[in-house]
Design a protein around this motif. Structure first.
Motif, mmCIF file in Angstrom:
data_model
loop_
_atom_site.group_PDB
_atom_site.id
_atom_site.type_symbol
_atom_site.label_atom_id
_atom_site.label_comp_id
_atom_site.label_asym_id
_atom_site.label_seq_id
_atom_site.Cartn_x
_atom_site.Cartn_y
_atom_site.Cartn_z
ATOM 1 N N VAL A 1 42.747 50.367 36.830
ATOM 2 C CA VAL A 1 41.479 50.258 36.421
ATOM 3 C C VAL A 1 40.673 49.989 37.729
ATOM 4 C CG1 VAL A 1 40.123 48.901 34.729
ATOM 5 C CG2 VAL A 1 42.555 49.454 34.250
ATOM 6 N N ASP A 2 39.749 50.916 37.927
ATOM 7 C CA ASP A 2 38.915 50.846 38.845
ATOM 8 C C ASP A 2 37.380 50.808 38.586
ATOM 9 O OD1 ASP A 2 37.564 51.166 41.216
ATOM 10 O OD2 ASP A 2 38.212 53.224 42.129
ATOM 11 N N GLY A 3 37.042 49.442 38.631
ATOM 12 C CA GLY A 3 35.403 49.042 38.303
ATOM 13 C C GLY A 3 35.093 49.595 36.786
ATOM 14 N N ALA A 4 35.981 49.745 35.832
ATOM 15 C CA ALA A 4 35.540 50.123 34.508
ATOM 16 C C ALA A 4 35.058 48.711 33.740
ATOM 17 C CB ALA A 4 36.931 50.783 33.790
ATOM 18 N N ILE A 5 35.469 47.783 34.265
ATOM 19 C CA ILE A 5 34.890 46.693 33.391
ATOM 20 C C ILE A 5 33.939 45.880 34.086
ATOM 21 C CG2 ILE A 5 37.090 46.407 31.876
ATOM 22 C CD1 ILE A 5 37.807 44.054 33.736
ATOM 23 N N ASP A 6 33.478 46.261 35.347
ATOM 24 C CA ASP A 6 32.426 45.327 36.067
ATOM 25 C C ASP A 6 31.254 45.348 35.271
ATOM 26 O OD1 ASP A 6 34.673 45.636 37.985
ATOM 27 O OD2 ASP A 6 33.120 46.786 39.476
ATOM 28 N N ASP A 7 30.561 46.249 34.800
ATOM 29 C CA ASP A 7 29.305 46.019 34.067
ATOM 30 C C ASP A 7 29.572 45.557 32.649
ATOM 31 O OD1 ASP A 7 28.002 46.833 36.494
ATOM 32 O OD2 ASP A 7 28.298 48.992 35.958
ATOM 33 N N ALA A 8 30.525 45.507 31.927
ATOM 34 C CA ALA A 8 30.669 44.868 30.822
ATOM 35 C C ALA A 8 30.371 43.310 30.595
ATOM 36 C CB ALA A 8 32.280 44.887 30.152
ATOM 37 N N PRO A 9 29.723 43.104 29.344
ATOM 38 C CA PRO A 9 29.431 41.700 28.947
ATOM 39 C C PRO A 9 30.586 40.735 29.124
ATOM 40 C CG PRO A 9 28.742 43.180 27.093
ATOM 41 C CD PRO A 9 29.760 44.073 28.114
ATOM 42 N N ARG B 1 33.255 39.451 41.196
ATOM 43 C CA ARG B 1 33.935 38.340 41.266
ATOM 44 C C ARG B 1 34.229 37.627 39.889
ATOM 45 N NH1 ARG B 1 35.054 36.255 46.011
ATOM 46 N NH2 ARG B 1 33.943 36.757 47.960
ATOM 47 N N ASP B 2 33.196 37.883 38.840
ATOM 48 C CA ASP B 2 33.537 37.333 37.569
ATOM 49 C C ASP B 2 35.045 37.696 37.243
ATOM 50 O OD1 ASP B 2 31.253 35.730 37.402
ATOM 51 O OD2 ASP B 2 30.224 37.454 36.473
ATOM 52 N N VAL B 3 35.374 38.976 37.552
ATOM 53 C CA VAL B 3 36.602 39.766 36.770
ATOM 54 C C VAL B 3 37.661 38.811 37.331
ATOM 55 C CG1 VAL B 3 38.114 41.757 36.850
ATOM 56 C CG2 VAL B 3 35.715 41.960 36.635
ATOM 57 N N GLY B 4 37.887 38.332 38.435
ATOM 58 C CA GLY B 4 39.013 37.449 38.955
ATOM 59 C C GLY B 4 38.969 35.865 38.325
ATOM 60 N N ASP B 5 37.808 35.425 38.283
ATOM 61 C CA ASP B 5 37.794 34.110 37.613
ATOM 62 C C ASP B 5 37.951 34.403 35.990
ATOM 63 O OD1 ASP B 5 36.914 33.120 40.321
ATOM 64 O OD2 ASP B 5 34.525 33.263 39.405
ATOM 65 N N LEU B 6 37.494 35.257 35.432
ATOM 66 C CA LEU B 6 37.737 35.478 34.029
ATOM 67 C C LEU B 6 39.392 35.619 33.922
ATOM 68 C CD1 LEU B 6 34.813 37.233 32.803
ATOM 69 C CD2 LEU B 6 35.233 35.048 32.180
ATOM 70 N N ALA B 7 40.078 36.720 34.722
ATOM 71 C CA ALA B 7 41.550 36.784 34.593
ATOM 72 C C ALA B 7 42.090 35.532 34.805
ATOM 73 C CB ALA B 7 41.815 37.943 35.884
ATOM 74 N N GLN B 8 41.995 34.623 35.622
ATOM 75 C CA GLN B 8 42.576 33.359 35.735
ATOM 76 C C GLN B 8 42.377 32.574 34.416
ATOM 77 O OE1 GLN B 8 40.916 31.924 39.372
ATOM 78 N NE2 GLN B 8 42.850 32.433 40.564
ATOM 79 N N SER B 9 41.194 32.794 33.894
ATOM 80 C CA SER B 9 40.914 31.863 32.518
ATOM 81 C C SER B 9 41.646 32.482 31.371
ATOM 82 C CB SER B 9 39.318 31.673 32.426
ATOM 83 O OG SER B 9 38.930 33.059 31.521
ATOM 84 N N VAL B 10 42.136 33.715 31.534
ATOM 85 C CA VAL B 10 42.882 33.979 30.295
ATOM 86 C C VAL B 10 44.354 34.075 30.423
ATOM 87 C CG1 VAL B 10 40.836 35.674 29.307
ATOM 88 C CG2 VAL B 10 42.945 36.561 30.704
ATOM 89 N N GLY B 11 44.886 33.641 31.783
ATOM 90 C CA GLY B 11 46.222 33.356 32.046
ATOM 91 C C GLY B 11 46.695 34.616 32.708
ATOM 92 N N ALA B 12 46.089 35.508 33.174
ATOM 93 C CA ALA B 12 46.610 36.694 33.772
ATOM 94 C C ALA B 12 47.527 36.072 35.047
ATOM 95 C CB ALA B 12 45.575 37.742 34.098
ATOM 96 N N ARG B 13 48.400 36.862 35.164
ATOM 97 C CA ARG B 13 49.323 36.621 36.469
ATOM 98 C C ARG B 13 48.632 37.543 37.641
ATOM 99 N NH1 ARG B 13 52.149 37.348 32.259
ATOM 100 N NH2 ARG B 13 52.426 39.695 32.385
#
Length: 108
Positions: free
Chosen positions: A56-64, A91-103
């Motif tokens: 996934v290359d940047g596909a979620i960057d601009d999403a709410p 940078r929000d993507v990394g923070d959010l990934a940790q908040s949902v428990g992603a490895r």
């Protein structure tokens, strides 16, 4: 229409950019539906012991934020079956990934 659909149609978000909803994603969210489609394609290709990675290359960057959380939760589930690589400048993507428990494994 359920309250989830009404809330999203109204554009309501709380002070953190989160939109209230009761379940993971929805086929009514185009980004979430697209990621389900992509995951199904990847998981359906090749033998089970040689799965293709999902990139996934940047596909979620601009999403709410609420959509990012849903998609990252989905990608975390997909990662149990195949490698998932998310490339982002958000940078929000990394923070959010940790908040949902992603490895996560970070590359700089």
């Amino acid at each position: 229409l359920g309250s989830k659909s009404l809330d999203r149609a109204s554009g309501y978000e709380d002070e953190h950019g989160n939109e209230p909803h009761t379940s993971l994603g929805s086929a009514k969210d185009p980004l979430f539906a697209y990621m389900i489609f992509r995951a199904a394609l990847v998981l359906g290709c090749g033998p089970a012991d040689e799965q293709l990675p999902l990139i996934v290359d940047g596909a979620i960057d601009d999403a709410p934020i609420y959509e990012k959380k849903d998609v990252l939760s989905l990608l975390d589930q997909v990662s149990a079956a195949t490698q998932v690589v998310v490339l982002t400048s958000d940078r929000d993507v990394g923070d959010l990934a940790q908040s949902v428990g992603a490895r996560l494994e970070w590359l700089a």
